[in-house]
Scaffold this active site. Structure first.
Site, PDB file in Angstrom:
ATOM      1  N   VAL A 111     -19.353   1.594  -3.848  1.00  0.00           N
ATOM      2  CA  VAL A 111     -19.673   0.201  -3.504  1.00  0.00           C
ATOM      3  C   VAL A 111     -21.108   0.099  -2.986  1.00  0.00           C
ATOM      4  CG1 VAL A 111     -19.065  -1.772  -2.058  1.00  0.00           C
ATOM      5  CG2 VAL A 111     -17.257  -0.307  -2.970  1.00  0.00           C
TER       6      VAL A 111
ATOM      7  N   GLY B  52     -23.661   4.049   3.921  1.00  0.00           N
ATOM      8  CA  GLY B  52     -22.779   4.588   2.876  1.00  0.00           C
ATOM      9  C   GLY B  52     -23.238   4.176   1.488  1.00  0.00           C
TER      10      GLY B  52
ATOM     11  N   LYS C 235       0.863  -1.177   0.000  1.00  0.00           N
ATOM     12  CA  LYS C 235       0.000   0.000   0.000  1.00  0.00           C
ATOM     13  C   LYS C 235       0.896   1.221   0.000  1.00  0.00           C
ATOM     14  CE  LYS C 235      -4.597   0.622   0.623  1.00  0.00           C
ATOM     15  NZ  LYS C 235      -5.723  -0.209   0.256  1.00  0.00           N
TER      16      LYS C 235
ATOM     17  N   GLY D 232     -21.862   5.111  -1.538  1.00  0.00           N
ATOM     18  CA  GLY D 232     -20.835   5.532  -2.488  1.00  0.00           C
ATOM     19  C   GLY D 232     -20.733   4.521  -3.622  1.00  0.00           C
TER      20      GLY D 232
HETATM   21  P1  NAI Z   1     -16.988   6.163  -1.540  1.00  0.00           P
HETATM   22  O1  NAI Z   1     -16.169   7.291  -1.048  1.00  0.00           O
HETATM   23  O2  NAI Z   1     -17.431   6.149  -2.965  1.00  0.00           O
HETATM   24  O3  NAI Z   1     -18.326   6.042  -0.656  1.00  0.00           O
HETATM   25  C1  NAI Z   1     -18.385   6.229   0.726  1.00  0.00           C
HETATM   26  C2  NAI Z   1     -19.788   6.714   1.064  1.00  0.00           C
HETATM   27  O4  NAI Z   1     -19.917   6.761   2.488  1.00  0.00           O
HETATM   28  C3  NAI Z   1     -20.066   8.134   0.540  1.00  0.00           C
HETATM   29  O5  NAI Z   1     -21.322   8.168  -0.134  1.00  0.00           O
HETATM   30  C4  NAI Z   1     -20.074   8.973   1.805  1.00  0.00           C
HETATM   31  O6  NAI Z   1     -20.936  10.101   1.704  1.00  0.00           O
HETATM   32  C5  NAI Z   1     -20.573   7.961   2.828  1.00  0.00           C
HETATM   33  N1  NAI Z   1     -20.266   8.303   4.213  1.00  0.00           N
HETATM   34  C6  NAI Z   1     -19.136   8.879   4.696  1.00  0.00           C
HETATM   35  N2  NAI Z   1     -19.248   9.060   6.024  1.00  0.00           N
HETATM   36  C7  NAI Z   1     -20.451   8.560   6.378  1.00  0.00           C
HETATM   37  C8  NAI Z   1     -21.149   8.446   7.618  1.00  0.00           C
HETATM   38  N3  NAI Z   1     -20.642   8.911   8.764  1.00  0.00           N
HETATM   39  N4  NAI Z   1     -22.365   7.858   7.636  1.00  0.00           N
HETATM   40  C9  NAI Z   1     -22.905   7.429   6.478  1.00  0.00           C
HETATM   41  N5  NAI Z   1     -22.315   7.512   5.278  1.00  0.00           N
HETATM   42  C10 NAI Z   1     -21.101   8.078   5.232  1.00  0.00           C
HETATM   43  O7  NAI Z   1     -16.181   4.838  -1.170  1.00  0.00           O
HETATM   44  P2  NAI Z   1     -16.345   3.385  -1.812  1.00  0.00           P
HETATM   45  O8  NAI Z   1     -15.394   3.223  -2.928  1.00  0.00           O
HETATM   46  O9  NAI Z   1     -17.789   3.099  -2.028  1.00  0.00           O
HETATM   47  O10 NAI Z   1     -15.798   2.473  -0.621  1.00  0.00           O
HETATM   48  C11 NAI Z   1     -16.592   2.254   0.531  1.00  0.00           C
HETATM   49  C12 NAI Z   1     -15.764   1.497   1.562  1.00  0.00           C
HETATM   50  O11 NAI Z   1     -15.368   0.242   1.029  1.00  0.00           O
HETATM   51  C13 NAI Z   1     -14.469   2.211   1.995  1.00  0.00           C
HETATM   52  O12 NAI Z   1     -14.237   1.940   3.350  1.00  0.00           O
HETATM   53  C14 NAI Z   1     -13.412   1.543   1.141  1.00  0.00           C
HETATM   54  O13 NAI Z   1     -12.128   1.599   1.772  1.00  0.00           O
HETATM   55  C15 NAI Z   1     -13.946   0.123   1.070  1.00  0.00           C
HETATM   56  N6  NAI Z   1     -13.499  -0.605  -0.107  1.00  0.00           N
HETATM   57  C16 NAI Z   1     -13.780  -0.121  -1.357  1.00  0.00           C
HETATM   58  C17 NAI Z   1     -13.367  -0.807  -2.478  1.00  0.00           C
HETATM   59  C18 NAI Z   1     -13.714  -0.340  -3.857  1.00  0.00           C
HETATM   60  O14 NAI Z   1     -13.616  -1.150  -4.805  1.00  0.00           O
HETATM   61  N7  NAI Z   1     -14.149   0.911  -4.046  1.00  0.00           N
HETATM   62  C19 NAI Z   1     -12.569  -2.054  -2.358  1.00  0.00           C
HETATM   63  C20 NAI Z   1     -12.384  -2.505  -0.987  1.00  0.00           C
HETATM   64  C21 NAI Z   1     -12.816  -1.775   0.083  1.00  0.00           C
END
Ligand code: NAI
Length: 348
Positions: free
Chosen positions: A179, A175, A78, A177
């Site tokens: 995923v 969340g 990382k 986002g």
């Molecule tokens: P993202 O940044 O697209 O989505 C995160 C979402 O969580 C956003 O919509 C944000 O507004 C929301 N959020 C933030 N704080 C919050 C809270 N206090 N309460 C409710 N919602 C909140 O991130 P993504 O890519 O969707 O990843 C999500 C998680 O999965 C992260 O922890 C990431 O490290 C993990 N992950 C993602 C992968 C990927 O392929 N994108 C792969 C492996 C793990």
């Protein structure tokens, strides 16, 4: 392509400081015995350099364990960039970081993580081939979501009095986002009932329209009475002193490092809540990044991502027979693969 470069060296830290671009970066390579390390690049405001180094080391170890359990012939690594105060020179920053990645000669393949975007990967691709998640290679998030979806099925099956049919299930998603949104889509298509939260009201509103989801506040998501609570936002959300608030049968989600500390995993186990270890559940993106770079067809990638369900079911069987917390079983399963059987016994 990644798998051509096997090496048995382990545990390396590489540092780069470049005053002209403001780049201060660390690349941590945890274990290269199964192949070159593949892991994201995090751009974050750290309180000091030590905090950045510790984060890189912890995240790199997580990637080794994730790749091992997913059966991916890839090491764990990382990188972190200490976010400069002035980000106006973003392209130059990532060109310099790309050169840093390139200087390791393919031992480390970088990807997206917190704070980095596809555009940054495209910038780096101008100076190094050792980068995934570019606009050409595609977004891993739908594959991460697919892995979470299959993991939720395994968790429902393992809670013996629950049907494995998603049509009967109530899932609370934290969340929406990249995923979380894709996961909601899959769950909705499978007939699940959804309760969702996000700090972005536009996303929750859209989830109501698209998926008929019930919306709760970010604070209230923990106490939703549901079958599965799926953290898909930030890490560290499961803390020892809040486990008794949870009203779910299982915690199965995508967020990295969901457990604030190892004790939180034990607390979930004591509370009778089945915890699906995050680095097993969210390996779909890694599987995609690794196999798509090796030119494997999407059909094979999908099959491998679906395989997460079987691995998790196997872990649950071990949990049922030994009573050991699932978080510890996952670590042991990964360490058996990485270091040979009974690694922890040999350490003690
Ligand atoms: P993202 O940044 O697209 O989505 C995160 C979402 O969580 C956003 O919509 C944000 O507004 C929301 N959020 C933030 N704080 C919050 C809270 N206090 N309460 C409710 N919602 C909140 O991130 P993504 O890519 O969707 O990843 C999500 C998680 O999965 C992260 O922890 C990431 O490290 C993990 N992950 C993602 C992968 C990927 O392929 N994108 C792969 C492996 C793990």
């Amino acid at each position: 392509m990644f798998n051509e470069m096997k090496t048995s060296r382990t545990g390396e830290l590489h540092f780069k400081s470049d005053p002209s671009t403001g780049l201060q970066a660390v690349i941590a390579l945890h274990d290269l015995s199964r192949g070159p390390a593949l892991g994201g690049c995090r751009l974050f405001t750290y309180s000091n350099t030590d905090a950045a180094i510790q984060d890189a080391i912890r995240l790199a170890q997580g990637m080794s364990y994730k790749a091992a359990l997913a059966g991916i012939e890839q090491g764990g690594g990382k990188s972190v960039i200490l976010a400069p105060k002035d980000m106006t020179n973003r392209e130059q920053l990532f060109l310099e970081f790309g050169r840093f990645v390139d200087s390791l000669g393919g031992q480390y393949i970088t990807a997206m993580d917190v704070g980095t975007q596809v555009a940054d990967m495209d910038t780096m691709a101008k100076v190094t081939p050792h980068v995934s998640c570019t606009s050409q290679s595609g977004d891993p998030a739908p594959y991460t979501a697919l892995g979470v979806f299959h993991s939720i099925k395994a968790s429902l099956k393992a809670c013996s009095d629950l049907s494995d049919s998603l049509a009967d299930a109530h899932i609370a998603v934290q969340g929406l986002g990249h995923v979380g949104w894709n996961l909601c889509q899959l769950l909705h298509e499978a007939g699940a009932r959804l309760t969702v939260t996000d700090i972005d009201a536009q996303k929750t509103q859209l989830a109501t329209q698209r998926f008929g989801a019930t919306v709760v506040s970010p604070e209230d998501i923990y106490s939703v009475v549901c079958d599965v609570f799926s953290p898909c936002g930030m890490g560290g959300v499961i803390k020892t002193d809040m486990v008794n608030q949870l009203r779910c049968r299982s915690v199965t989600g995508a967020a990295n490092n969901q457990l604030a500390n190892p004790e939180a995993g034990l607390a979930l186990s004591r509370q009778g809540i089945l915890y699906a270890p995050d680095y097993l559940v969210n390996a779909g993106g890694l599987i995609y990044a690794s196999l798509s770079h090796s030119g494997k067809p999407i059909s094979e990638i999908n099959k491998r991502v679906q395989g997460i369900e079987q691995t998790l079911s196997h872990l649950y069987q071990r949990h049922n027979s030994s009573g050991e917390p699932t978080s510890l079983i996952a670590d042991k399963m990964a360490e058996d693969i990485l270091y040979g059987p009974d690694y922890q016994q040999r350490l003690s």
